[in-house]
Motif scaffolding. Sequence first.
Motif, short mmCIF file in Angstrom:
data_model
loop_
_atom_site.label_atom_id
_atom_site.label_comp_id
_atom_site.label_asym_id
_atom_site.label_seq_id
_atom_site.Cartn_x
_atom_site.Cartn_y
_atom_site.Cartn_z
N SER A 38 0.83 -1.21 0.00
CA SER A 38 0.00 0.00 0.00
C SER A 38 0.86 1.25 0.00
N ALA A 86 2.24 1.68 -3.50
CA ALA A 86 1.19 2.14 -4.41
C ALA A 86 0.87 3.61 -4.19
N LEU A 87 0.74 4.04 -2.94
CA LEU A 87 0.46 5.45 -2.66
C LEU A 87 1.62 6.35 -3.07
N LEU A 133 3.83 5.75 -5.51
CA LEU A 133 3.82 5.84 -6.97
C LEU A 133 2.68 6.72 -7.48
N ARG A 134 1.54 6.63 -6.82
CA ARG A 134 0.41 7.48 -7.21
C ARG A 134 0.76 8.95 -7.02
N LYS A 135 1.43 9.26 -5.93
CA LYS A 135 1.84 10.63 -5.66
C LYS A 135 2.89 11.10 -6.66
N LEU A 137 3.54 9.78 -9.75
CA LEU A 137 3.04 9.79 -11.12
C LEU A 137 1.78 10.63 -11.30
N ARG A 138 1.17 11.05 -10.22
CA ARG A 138 0.00 11.94 -10.19
C ARG A 138 -1.17 11.41 -11.02
N PHE A 139 -1.62 10.23 -10.72
CA PHE A 139 -2.83 9.72 -11.36
C PHE A 139 -3.81 9.26 -10.33
#
Length: 88
Positions: free
Chosen positions: A76, A79-80, A82-84, A86-88
Amino acid sequence: IGFNIFFAVIFTFCNLDFEFGSNLSHETWYDKLLNFIYFNNTTMLTVGYGDIYPLGFVSKLLVFILQILGFTFSSSFVALLLRKILRF
């Protein structure tokens, strides 16, 4: 960190069956607690060096729960992150 400390306290004071390697001292509760914090880190991050391992059924069950929690939280976190990034 909270789960690491929580499980280290349980493993230290509940007198569960663990095998310690020859280089690890576990004479005092403080040494044993530090060894279990180390063990929990290697278990939760799926490294598992093998110098400390559970022997009894209850010990193995608690380590299994620790592994699932470690995998869940570390994946988790990645994932968080990478989301931050890559901004998706």
